[in-house]
Design a protein around this motif. Structure first.
Motif, PDB file in Angstrom:
ATOM      1  N   ASP A 191       1.007  -1.081   0.075  1.00 19.84           N
ATOM      2  CA  ASP A 191      -0.066   0.098  -0.021  1.00 19.84           C
ATOM      3  C   ASP A 191       0.849   1.045   0.018  1.00 19.84           C
ATOM      4  O   ASP A 191       1.774   1.344   0.692  1.00 19.84           O
ATOM      5  CB  ASP A 191      -0.980  -0.118   1.257  1.00 19.84           C
ATOM      6  N   ILE A 192       0.558   2.108  -0.762  1.00 22.42           N
ATOM      7  CA  ILE A 192       1.477   3.545  -1.022  1.00 22.42           C
ATOM      8  C   ILE A 192       0.496   4.480  -1.016  1.00 22.42           C
ATOM      9  O   ILE A 192      -0.594   4.578  -1.200  1.00 22.42           O
ATOM     10  CB  ILE A 192       2.382   3.295  -2.227  1.00 22.42           C
ATOM     11  N   ALA A 193       1.221   5.687  -0.434  1.00 18.87           N
ATOM     12  CA  ALA A 193       0.459   7.004  -0.722  1.00 18.87           C
ATOM     13  C   ALA A 193       1.072   7.747  -1.794  1.00 18.87           C
ATOM     14  O   ALA A 193       2.110   7.951  -1.879  1.00 18.87           O
ATOM     15  CB  ALA A 193       0.551   7.929   0.780  1.00 18.87           C
ATOM     16  N   LEU A 194       0.009   8.283  -2.397  1.00 23.11           N
ATOM     17  CA  LEU A 194       0.420   9.202  -3.644  1.00 23.11           C
ATOM     18  C   LEU A 194       0.623  10.630  -3.232  1.00 23.11           C
ATOM     19  O   LEU A 194      -0.171  11.190  -2.882  1.00 23.11           O
ATOM     20  CB  LEU A 194      -0.511   8.864  -4.939  1.00 23.11           C
ATOM     21  N   PHE A 195       1.515  11.265  -3.770  1.00 27.20           N
ATOM     22  CA  PHE A 195       2.048  12.676  -3.564  1.00 27.20           C
ATOM     23  C   PHE A 195       1.308  13.468  -4.414  1.00 27.20           C
ATOM     24  O   PHE A 195       2.104  14.085  -5.484  1.00 27.20           O
ATOM     25  CB  PHE A 195       3.513  12.867  -3.296  1.00 27.20           C
ATOM     26  N   THR A 196       0.347  13.785  -4.515  1.00 26.71           N
ATOM     27  CA  THR A 196      -0.340  14.672  -5.585  1.00 26.71           C
ATOM     28  C   THR A 196       0.316  16.189  -5.438  1.00 26.71           C
ATOM     29  O   THR A 196       0.392  16.685  -6.403  1.00 26.71           O
ATOM     30  CB  THR A 196      -1.916  14.761  -5.307  1.00 26.71           C
ATOM     31  N   THR A 197       0.494  16.370  -4.062  1.00 23.67           N
ATOM     32  CA  THR A 197       0.991  17.947  -4.143  1.00 23.67           C
ATOM     33  C   THR A 197       2.437  18.151  -4.341  1.00 23.67           C
ATOM     34  O   THR A 197       3.006  18.923  -4.949  1.00 23.67           O
ATOM     35  CB  THR A 197       0.896  18.555  -2.834  1.00 23.67           C
ATOM     36  N   GLU A 198       3.076  17.043  -4.056  1.00 21.38           N
ATOM     37  CA  GLU A 198       4.712  16.942  -4.527  1.00 21.38           C
ATOM     38  C   GLU A 198       5.166  16.726  -5.997  1.00 21.38           C
ATOM     39  O   GLU A 198       5.837  17.417  -6.492  1.00 21.38           O
ATOM     40  CB  GLU A 198       5.286  15.761  -3.867  1.00 21.38           C
ATOM     41  N   ALA A 199       4.463  16.048  -6.553  1.00 19.51           N
ATOM     42  CA  ALA A 199       4.482  15.454  -7.976  1.00 19.51           C
ATOM     43  C   ALA A 199       3.371  15.218  -8.709  1.00 19.51           C
ATOM     44  O   ALA A 199       2.981  14.101  -9.057  1.00 19.51           O
ATOM     45  CB  ALA A 199       5.211  14.061  -7.677  1.00 19.51           C
ATOM     46  N   PRO A 200       2.673  16.334  -8.857  1.00 22.38           N
ATOM     47  CA  PRO A 200       1.139  16.192  -9.418  1.00 22.38           C
ATOM     48  C   PRO A 200       0.925  15.556 -11.032  1.00 22.38           C
ATOM     49  O   PRO A 200       0.370  14.574 -11.176  1.00 22.38           O
ATOM     50  CB  PRO A 200       0.668  17.514  -9.319  1.00 22.38           C
ATOM     51  N   GLY A 201       2.064  15.952 -11.775  1.00 25.33           N
ATOM     52  CA  GLY A 201       2.151  15.274 -13.171  1.00 25.33           C
ATOM     53  C   GLY A 201       2.652  13.924 -13.066  1.00 25.33           C
ATOM     54  O   GLY A 201       1.661  13.143 -13.721  1.00 25.33           O
ATOM     55  N   THR A 202       3.303  13.531 -12.279  1.00 23.47           N
ATOM     56  CA  THR A 202       3.715  11.957 -12.107  1.00 23.47           C
ATOM     57  C   THR A 202       2.640  11.233 -11.530  1.00 23.47           C
ATOM     58  O   THR A 202       2.157  10.190 -12.121  1.00 23.47           O
ATOM     59  CB  THR A 202       4.814  12.056 -11.580  1.00 23.47           C
ATOM     60  N   VAL A 203       2.154  11.611 -10.721  1.00 22.95           N
ATOM     61  CA  VAL A 203       0.814  10.746  -9.838  1.00 22.95           C
ATOM     62  C   VAL A 203      -0.246  10.650 -10.890  1.00 22.95           C
ATOM     63  O   VAL A 203      -0.832   9.829 -10.959  1.00 22.95           O
ATOM     64  CB  VAL A 203       0.646  11.925  -8.649  1.00 22.95           C
ATOM     65  N   LEU A 204      -0.497  11.978 -11.534  1.00 23.29           N
ATOM     66  CA  LEU A 204      -1.710  11.643 -12.799  1.00 23.29           C
ATOM     67  C   LEU A 204      -1.463  11.007 -13.382  1.00 23.29           C
ATOM     68  O   LEU A 204      -2.232  10.141 -13.957  1.00 23.29           O
ATOM     69  CB  LEU A 204      -2.078  13.068 -12.998  1.00 23.29           C
ATOM     70  N   ARG A 205      -0.221  10.654 -14.095  1.00 27.11           N
ATOM     71  CA  ARG A 205       0.191   9.931 -15.154  1.00 27.11           C
ATOM     72  C   ARG A 205       0.059   8.568 -14.645  1.00 27.11           C
ATOM     73  O   ARG A 205      -0.366   7.616 -15.387  1.00 27.11           O
ATOM     74  CB  ARG A 205       1.385  10.234 -15.810  1.00 27.11           C
TER      75      ARG A 205
END
Length: 606
Positions: A486-500
């Motif tokens: 299980d992982i937490a995604l860092f939408t604020t740190e790396a929004p483009g990478t997370v969305l991709r």
């Protein structure tokens, strides 16, 4: 054997507080976009943040995009200002530092942290593309350094001081005088405070300084003295939690090793540290310095597999006979990755009858080559045997060449390369799996195949619907026959990478792919499906460090969608490679991964 704490403190916050703060920031920024009826000011901030995300999603931002970032950096909305400052820094344009500097005086510490980090990131291109007009690069760099030092002297928040220390340490200095001023400021803070965030910031700053500035200003006696204090358990302030101090000690030991200043006494103490990563670093230092070699014996019995792996390598300091004897014993280790490391060591044991006998016995168990999680020892043994006892390897190689599992055939190609067996290489060069054929083609000095792969969908523009859905998102990676992570995604740190990453996961892109690169005391990398459209956006360097369990992107220009997980801390990756997630649960699964393990699925949990 000891048990080990797996916590990784960051800037003095407890792990739980750090997650809560990060996820709360995600919620604050992103949920605003989901609101159907919000006040005008909030709606304006949400709209601006969406426009910023869309601007950064472009590999080449337009003048209008950059101007939006510059204006937004002065926004009254703290989250908008943080986002804009981070983006300005990532552009690595020194001319934009004047737009970042005011952030150092912001009323909120989280904005000041972002500004300090952005200043250091923006200056990375100062000697390649100097700012046009105004101050020259040398004067601009000196001016920015002075601004950071001045802020450090009045800053009251220890987490901001930590960020400034690291920023000062990684500015691209050209003169010893500039580097000395940075050193004086960092060491000065380290001698007048005992707060954990300050100690961590000083340790990060000094590790970065020693590694990055070596050609400009080698580590001084003052730096080495402070690092030795930070590395020692007995100098930890009474009442401090040793596990929370572990990262300070890791950074200090790593910096001393880089500086060539870790003596036998310090190595021996690090080898007895309660933290597994400190003990691993001690084993590595033994291998480099050949000092305190007797402690490598303790490392072979350590509870941590990656300490045992490093201890095997450190045994080289005690001579080839010792290495071969210990590696032969370690081939029976209960942890597969330790056994594999031992088998690799036996490639240099051609004079040891016992070692060759063990390799031959393992390589001869060819019935295991068809077992998905059972072929690893045999495949590594055939390669080691090709060096240690070529004729014995040659007699078995045909069975590896025809194996059903492609990774086994790739190891056959490596063994054939060592043996110089051109007939087998010619045959393997025709293998239907490109990754097998390319090993053989490279050995034959022929052009390798370009893997066609499956093209991921194009990078679409970020929409409000995307962001609304991904407020504080998590993901679950299911690995076949191993477990889930299980992982937490860092939408604020790396929004483009997370969305991709989310889009690829929801398309099923990763389903059935494997972890094809694994260094059990370093990283595991997976998600390779061959060449295709550019999968991830440009580098999104942020403030989250490459600690154990962090997940990043190795490169954004290789046209694949691979990601990697740090199995140990890698400070040299900080600010160089994107971090877009952190493991929350499943580190035990992470540590059991083997090369070729299959990603069953990646599920997004908004």
């Amino acid at each position: 054997m000891r048990s080990d704490d797996a916590t990784h403190p960051e800037a003095g916050r407890s792990r739980g507080a750090r997650w809560r703060g990060l996820l709360a920031a995600n919620v604050f920024i992103l949920v605003a976009l989901a609101a159907t009826a919000v006040p005008v000011v909030a709606q304006s901030a949400a709209t601006t943040q969406l426009l910023l995300l869309q601007a950064e999603g472009k590999r080449t931002p337009t003048v209008a995009d950059v101007n939006l970032m510059r204006i937004s950096a002065r926004s009254r909305n703290a989250d908008t200002a943080r986002m804009a400052l981070r983006m300005l820094g990532r552009l690595e344009r020194p001319s934009l530092t004047s737009d970042i500097l005011p952030g150092l005086r912001h009323s909120l510490p989280e904005v000041r942290i972002e500004a300090a980090n952005a200043l250091a990131q923006a200056t990375q291109g100062i000697w390649v593309a100097p700012p046009a007009g105004g101050l020259g690069p040398a004067n601009l760099l000196s001016s920015l350094q002075s601004a950071l030092i001045a802020r450090l002297e009045v800053e009251t928040d220890p987490t901001v001081r930590a960020a400034i220390c690291e920023a000062l340490a990684r500015l691209p200095y050209k003169t010893a005088a500039d580097a000395t001023r940075a050193e004086t400021a960092i060491v000065g803070l380290g001698t007048r405070t005992t707060a954990l965030p300050d100690r961590l910031g000083v340790a990060k700053g000094l590790e970065t300084f020693v590694r990055v500035q070596a050609a400009v200003r080698p580590a001084s006696p003052a730096i080495l003295s402070l690092l030795r204090q930070l590395a020692r358990i007995d100098r930890v302030t009474q009442g401090f939690d040793l596990s929370r101090e572990a990262r300070v000690r890791r950074l200090a030991v790593a910096a001393l090793t880089t500086a060539g200043a870790l003596d036998a006494d310090a190595i021996a103490k690090a080898a007895d540290d309660p933290d597994a990563q400190v003990r691993q670093l001690a084993m590595r230092a033994i291998g480099i310095t050949r000092q305190a070699a007797h402690k490598a014996q303790d490392g072979l019995a350590d509870v941590s597999p990656f300490v045992r792996i490093e201890a095997l390598r450190a045994m080289r300091a005690r001579g080839n006979d010792t290495v071969c004897a210990e590696a032969t014993n370690a081939t029976a280790d209960g942890d597969t990755n330790v056994a594999l490391a031992a088998i690799d060591e036996l490639s240099g044991c051609g004079d040891s009858t016992a070692s060759i006998a063990v390799l031959a016995r393992i390589a001869a168990r060819t019935e295991d080559l068809a077992i998905v999680r059972g072929w690893h020892r045999q495949a590594r043994a055939i390669v080691a045997l090709a060096t240690a006892a070529p004729e014995q390897a040659r007699a078995l190689l045909a069975l590896y060449q025809s194996a059903r599992i492609w990774q086994v055939r790739a190891y056959a190609a490596r063994a054939a390369t060592i043996l110089g067996d051109r007939d087998r290489l010619d045959a393997l060069a025709l293998d239907p799996e490109d990754r097998v054929a390319n090993v053989a083609l490279a050995a034959l000095a022929r052009p390798t195949r370009r893997r066609a792969g499956v093209r991921p969908s194009a990078l679409p523009s970020t929409t409000a619907a995307d962001v609304r859905r991904l407020s504080a998102p998590h993901a679950r990676i299911a690995v076949r026959d191993v477990g889930t992570i299980d992982i937490a995604l860092f939408t604020t740190e790396a929004p483009g990478t997370v969305l991709r990453f989310v889009r690829l996961a929801e398309e099923g892109y990763y389903n059935g792919l494997s972890f094809d690169r694994l260094s059990p005391d370093a990283i595991v990398q997976g998600g390779d499906k061959g060449s295709g459209a550019a999968a991830f956006p440009a580098k999104e360097a942020g403030t989250w460090p490459h600690v154990r369990g962090s997940i990043g992107v190795m490169a954004t220009d290789t046209n694949d969608a691979q990601f990697f997980v740090n199995l140990v801390d890698h400070p040299r990756f900080d600010h160089q490679l994107t971090v877009f997630a952190q493991v929350l649960n499943g580190t035990d699964v992470l540590d059991r991964l083997l090369e070729g393990d299959v990603i069953e699925s990646v599920t997004i949990v908004p």
